[in-house]
Scaffold this motif. Structure first.
Motif, PDB file in Angstrom:
ATOM      1  N   MET A  65       0.831  -1.206   0.000  1.00 50.07           N
ATOM      2  CA  MET A  65       0.000   0.000   0.000  1.00 50.07           C
ATOM      3  C   MET A  65       0.862   1.250   0.000  1.00 50.07           C
ATOM      4  N   VAL A  66       1.959   1.212   0.797  1.00 46.88           N
ATOM      5  CA  VAL A  66       2.850   2.370   0.851  1.00 46.88           C
ATOM      6  C   VAL A  66       3.548   2.525  -0.498  1.00 46.88           C
ATOM      7  N   GLN A  67       4.063   1.396  -1.013  1.00 42.79           N
ATOM      8  CA  GLN A  67       4.836   1.434  -2.254  1.00 42.79           C
ATOM      9  C   GLN A  67       4.003   1.922  -3.446  1.00 42.79           C
ATOM     10  N   PHE A  68       2.752   1.415  -3.521  1.00 42.01           N
ATOM     11  CA  PHE A  68       1.890   1.755  -4.678  1.00 42.01           C
ATOM     12  C   PHE A  68       0.788   2.738  -4.292  1.00 42.01           C
ATOM     13  N   TRP A  69       1.069   3.640  -3.379  1.00 50.01           N
ATOM     14  CA  TRP A  69      -0.019   4.498  -2.877  1.00 50.01           C
ATOM     15  C   TRP A  69      -0.644   5.318  -3.981  1.00 50.01           C
ATOM     16  N   ARG A  70       0.174   5.763  -4.924  1.00 51.28           N
ATOM     17  CA  ARG A  70      -0.346   6.632  -5.972  1.00 51.28           C
ATOM     18  C   ARG A  70      -1.413   5.935  -6.834  1.00 51.28           C
ATOM     19  N   PRO A  71      -1.054   4.804  -7.466  1.00 51.28           N
ATOM     20  CA  PRO A  71      -2.105   4.118  -8.263  1.00 51.28           C
ATOM     21  C   PRO A  71      -3.292   3.666  -7.415  1.00 51.28           C
ATOM     22  N   LEU A  72      -3.016   3.294  -6.158  1.00 49.31           N
ATOM     23  CA  LEU A  72      -4.124   2.877  -5.298  1.00 49.31           C
ATOM     24  C   LEU A  72      -5.113   4.017  -5.085  1.00 49.31           C
ATOM     25  N   VAL A  73      -4.580   5.195  -4.743  1.00 51.58           N
ATOM     26  CA  VAL A  73      -5.449   6.348  -4.487  1.00 51.58           C
ATOM     27  C   VAL A  73      -6.189   6.740  -5.761  1.00 51.58           C
ATOM     28  N   ASP A  74      -5.449   6.812  -6.879  1.00 54.24           N
ATOM     29  CA  ASP A  74      -6.073   7.188  -8.155  1.00 54.24           C
ATOM     30  C   ASP A  74      -7.223   6.274  -8.506  1.00 54.24           C
ATOM     31  N   ASN A  75      -6.925   4.971  -8.464  1.00 48.25           N
ATOM     32  CA  ASN A  75      -7.951   4.011  -8.870  1.00 48.25           C
ATOM     33  C   ASN A  75      -9.106   3.931  -7.873  1.00 48.25           C
ATOM     34  N   SER A  76      -8.775   4.147  -6.579  1.00 47.91           N
ATOM     35  CA  SER A  76      -9.850   4.174  -5.576  1.00 47.91           C
ATOM     36  C   SER A  76     -10.820   5.297  -5.885  1.00 47.91           C
ATOM     37  N   LEU A  77     -10.255   6.450  -6.251  1.00 53.58           N
ATOM     38  CA  LEU A  77     -11.114   7.596  -6.557  1.00 53.58           C
ATOM     39  C   LEU A  77     -11.981   7.308  -7.778  1.00 53.58           C
ATOM     40  N   VAL A  78     -11.376   6.665  -8.779  1.00 56.23           N
ATOM     41  CA  VAL A  78     -12.151   6.303  -9.967  1.00 56.23           C
ATOM     42  C   VAL A  78     -13.322   5.401  -9.569  1.00 56.23           C
ATOM     43  N   THR A  79     -13.011   4.372  -8.773  1.00 52.88           N
ATOM     44  CA  THR A  79     -14.061   3.446  -8.333  1.00 52.88           C
ATOM     45  C   THR A  79     -15.124   4.173  -7.522  1.00 52.88           C
ATOM     46  N   LEU A  80     -14.649   5.077  -6.634  1.00 53.06           N
ATOM     47  CA  LEU A  80     -15.587   5.805  -5.777  1.00 53.06           C
ATOM     48  C   LEU A  80     -16.555   6.640  -6.619  1.00 53.06           C
ATOM     49  N   VAL A  81     -16.006   7.370  -7.583  1.00 50.05           N
ATOM     50  CA  VAL A  81     -16.857   8.223  -8.418  1.00 50.05           C
ATOM     51  C   VAL A  81     -17.835   7.375  -9.223  1.00 50.05           C
ATOM     52  N   THR A  82     -17.296   6.307  -9.847  1.00 54.69           N
ATOM     53  CA  THR A  82     -18.149   5.396 -10.625  1.00 54.69           C
ATOM     54  C   THR A  82     -19.298   4.873  -9.760  1.00 54.69           C
TER      55      THR A  82
END
Lengths: 274, 256
Positions: free
Chosen positions: B47-64
């Motif tokens: 989670m720490v290492q890939f925080w950027r893609p995790l946050v980005d994709n989480s936001l995409v999922t959240l909005v969707t």
């Protein structure tokens, strides 16, 4: 109020040869519906306090619905205040065994509900709010609920909720009060307290009251005249005038004369159940 | 059984941390290979290492998810009101609804892709399709269970059907409606993630699928945790909204 002689003098609620089937005439023809009432004749005078008793399922509640225009008979005629009933009777107020107060409204706002629906109050309510609130508060005070207007229904006891439901039935100043086993769910002491509330209300306003009940003591204590209905299909078996002078005190329920009437009615009901 | 209020308050945290501790212990104790079940330490590392893609994709999922959910709220509310108010609509629509609800939504995704192509639209629609059912059923139930005596009281006063709906039906259905939002929002996440993992280039569902293909199992689990967190936050938001709007239906928490 005048006791017992109202019927002939000034008929207010009149059912003549009324028969009714739920589902209407079509159900009667098809034979699918059972007759709820058949050949029902009943006349109640203006200002009279009438009680209707009978075995369970005898169509007492049907009588209520017919007299308030919620149902229309398949046979016979119903008239209230001289007018044939063809639509809901707005000059009637109703209360049932369950108080049915709206839990999201305060007691006062619950009382206002009929005013938001029935004309002409509906139109006037907005600009004359204070006047109506005042009326509601006076009504609450008259049944011993002064200061409880801002409480929610679930903050009131069962008896208090019933008092509030009575006020809701009376807020639009109806000329006819229809009560369908209103005290059935209350304990004996609260019930007797409410008998007195109703008694005083009838005494004070001269409103016509139709009380449907299965409690014979209640009927004898409150009513000028008692109608005993037969088992389904319901019709009037016996009409009994209660000669006990008003104002009546709860003490009279322990007198021999009172007991005698209760006993006599009980005999009729036993007969009707057979 | 004497539970102090403090203990009850911290119980959710204690149990959550406890779960992770047991998970970690089991992984170490039985020497489970990390590509089979990674211990939480590795998952948090990912989670720490890939925080950027995790946050980005989480936001995409959240909005969707939220778009699909809002569509479900609007549509579900309207259909629920119609079903609850009219016996004819109720009789006609209910069997259809049940049949429709029985269809696994994952089976609908290919059709949606056929119509709308790969991307956010199928995900939004899947979230919508899966979450509107509980809203419809609850609103309709709230309306259909008005006490007949109360209806009589109002009808005798000359109230129209609309009056009864406005004064009694709709306020009465609100606790059912807000209660259903908690169920609907979690279902909406299920819908959007299903669609993302089948037919999208973005979102947590897609991220997890890619991580799995690359055998980055800790990242797959990191995606799961991100989803769980989003689910909990949105559920809490709906629970708060429910309490705010229909407190009268939950007496215990009301200042008596």
């Amino acid at each position: 109020m005048s006791a017992g002689q109202g019927a002939a003098a000034d008929p207010f609620v009149r059912l003549e040869g009324v028969s009714h089937v739920y589902g209407g005439a079509a159900a009667l023809k098809a034979g699918t519906g059972t007759l709820a009432v058949d050949g029902l004749d009943i006349t109640i005078g203006r200002g009279e306090f009438a009680a209707v008793v009978g075995p369970s399922g005898c169509g007492k509640s049907t009588l209520m619905k017919l007299a308030t225009g919620l149902q229309f008979p398949v046979g016979g005629t119903v008239s209230v205040a001289g007018e044939p009933v063809t639509k809901p009777v707005k000059i009637a107020g109703m209360a049932f065994q369950a108080p049915n107060l709206l839990p999201w409204r305060t007691t006062l706002d619950n009382l206002m509900l009929p005013l938001e629906v029935v004309e002409p109050h509906r139109r006037r309510l907005r600009w004359n709010k204070a006047e109506y609130v005042d009326r509601a508060e006076r009504l609450l005070a008259s049944v011993g609920l002064a200061g409880f207007g801002d409480k929610f229904p679930w903050q009131l006891s069962g008896g208090m909720q019933m008092r509030a439901a009575l006020c809701r039935a009376l807020i639009h100043e109806p000329q006819l009060l229809m009560l369908d086993e209103p005290f059935g769910a209350l304990d004996a002491f609260t019930r007797e307290e409410l008998w007195c509330v109703i008694r005083d209300l009838h005494q004070r306003t001269g409103i016509t009251v139709v009380l449907v009940t299965h409690d014979l003591r209640e009927a004898v204590f409150l009513a000028d005249r008692i109608f005993v209905m037969s088992a389904r299909p319901g019709r009037i078996l016996v009409e009994r005038t209660v000669g006990i002078a008003r104002p009546r005190d709860l003490e009279i329920t322990y007198t021999a004369g009172f007991q005698e009437i209760v006993h006599e009615l009980r005999g009729h009901i036993v007969e009707a159940r057979r | 059984m004497t539970a102090t209020p403090v203990l009850i308050r911290f119980a959710p945290w204690i149990f959550t941390v406890g779960l992770f501790v047991i998970w970690e212990a089991v992984c170490r104790l039985f020497a489970i290979p990390p590509f089979f079940l990674p211990p939480p330490s590795l998952v948090f590392g990912a989670m720490v290492q890939f925080w950027r893609p995790l946050v980005d994709n989480s936001l995409v999922t959240l909005v969707t998810t939220l778009i699909g959910f809002l569509l479900a709220v609007g549509f579900g509310l309207l259909l629920g009101l119609a079903i609850g108010a009219s016996r004819t609509v109720y009789a006609g629509v209910y069997p259809l609804m049940i049949g429709f609800n029985a269809i696994p939504k994952v089976a609908v995704v290919p059709i949606l892709v056929l119509w709308f192509g790969i991307g956010a639209v199928p995900a939004v629609l899947t979230a919508f399709l899966i979450s509107f059912f509980p809203i419809v059923v609850n609103v309709a139930t709230g309306l259909a269970t008005i006490e007949p005596e109360l209806e009589d009281v109002l009808k005798a006063l000359g109230a129209s059907k609309l009056d009864i709906m406005r004064k009694v039906g709709i306020p009465r259905a609100l606790p059912y409606f807000f209660g259903s939002l908690k169920i609907a929002i979690t279902l909406a996440f299920v819908g959007s993630v299903i669609s993302e993992s089948v037919a999208s280039n973005r979102g947590i569902g897609n991220l997890m699928l890619q991580a799995q293909a690359l055998f980055q199992v800790p990242l797959v689990f990191a995606g799961l945790i991100a989803l769980a967190v989003e689910g909990i936050v949105m559920y809490a938001a709906m629970a708060w909204l429910e309490k705010r709007t229909t407190g009268w239906a939950q007496r215990s928490g009301f200042g008596t």
